[in-house]
Write a protein that holds these residues in place. Structure first.
Motif, PDB file in Angstrom:
ATOM      1  N   TRP A  19      -2.746   8.294   9.654  1.00  0.00           N
ATOM      2  CA  TRP A  19      -3.894   7.860  10.437  1.00  0.00           C
ATOM      3  C   TRP A  19      -5.194   8.031   9.662  1.00  0.00           C
ATOM      4  CZ3 TRP A  19      -7.947  10.894  12.582  1.00  0.00           C
ATOM      5  CH2 TRP A  19      -8.836  10.162  13.368  1.00  0.00           C
ATOM      6  N   THR A  20      -5.371   9.160   8.967  1.00  0.00           N
ATOM      7  CA  THR A  20      -6.605   9.368   8.209  1.00  0.00           C
ATOM      8  C   THR A  20      -6.758   8.317   7.110  1.00  0.00           C
ATOM      9  OG1 THR A  20      -5.569  11.014   6.774  1.00  0.00           O
ATOM     10  CG2 THR A  20      -6.761  11.833   8.700  1.00  0.00           C
ATOM     11  N   LYS A  21      -5.655   7.941   6.468  1.00  0.00           N
ATOM     12  CA  LYS A  21      -5.711   6.905   5.431  1.00  0.00           C
ATOM     13  C   LYS A  21      -6.027   5.537   6.038  1.00  0.00           C
ATOM     14  CE  LYS A  21      -2.584   9.387   2.442  1.00  0.00           C
ATOM     15  NZ  LYS A  21      -1.217   9.523   1.980  1.00  0.00           N
ATOM     16  N   LEU A  22      -5.419   5.215   7.161  1.00  0.00           N
ATOM     17  CA  LEU A  22      -5.698   3.933   7.818  1.00  0.00           C
ATOM     18  C   LEU A  22      -7.138   3.858   8.302  1.00  0.00           C
ATOM     19  CD1 LEU A  22      -2.445   3.457   9.942  1.00  0.00           C
ATOM     20  CD2 LEU A  22      -3.181   2.063   7.991  1.00  0.00           C
ATOM     21  N   ARG A  23      -7.620   4.949   8.854  1.00  0.00           N
ATOM     22  CA  ARG A  23      -8.997   4.983   9.356  1.00  0.00           C
ATOM     23  C   ARG A  23      -9.986   4.815   8.211  1.00  0.00           C
ATOM     24  NH1 ARG A  23     -12.239  10.083  11.267  1.00  0.00           N
ATOM     25  NH2 ARG A  23     -11.128  10.735   9.416  1.00  0.00           N
ATOM     26  N   ALA A  24      -9.729   5.486   7.100  1.00  0.00           N
ATOM     27  CA  ALA A  24     -10.623   5.379   5.945  1.00  0.00           C
ATOM     28  C   ALA A  24     -10.606   3.954   5.382  1.00  0.00           C
ATOM     29  CB  ALA A  24     -10.215   6.367   4.865  1.00  0.00           C
ATOM     30  N   ALA A  25      -9.459   3.318   5.408  1.00  0.00           N
ATOM     31  CA  ALA A  25      -9.353   1.953   4.885  1.00  0.00           C
ATOM     32  C   ALA A  25     -10.083   0.947   5.762  1.00  0.00           C
ATOM     33  CB  ALA A  25      -7.883   1.553   4.760  1.00  0.00           C
TER      34      ALA A  25
END
Length: 77
Positions: free
Chosen positions: A66-72
């Protein structure tokens, strides 16, 4: 069916729904992490600590995703 069993049924059903909807929004991935955390709590509460540990690991994996998707998805300044 006792309250703990109902909680476990809700937790895994919630996880399934969130997993199916993950492609629609990164918020479903966060919700899936929450479902995994509920599944972990259920495992520990019912005495199946290996299940609780595995679900806790899935919580960490889903939260990381989730943190990677949100940052992207965040716009660049």
């Amino acid at each position: 069916m006792d309250a703990l069993t109902l909680f476990g049924l809700f937790a895994v059903s919630f996880m399934l729904v969130c997993y199916m909807k993950e492609a629609g929004s990164h918020w479903w991935t966060l919700a899936f992490a929450g479902g995994c955390l509920m599944g972990s709590a259920y495992g520990f509460l019912q005495g199946a600590w290996p299940f609780g540990l595995v679900e806790l690991a899935w919580t960490a994996v889903a939260f990381s995703k989730w943190t990677k998707l949100r940052a992207a998805r965040e716009p660049f300044p």
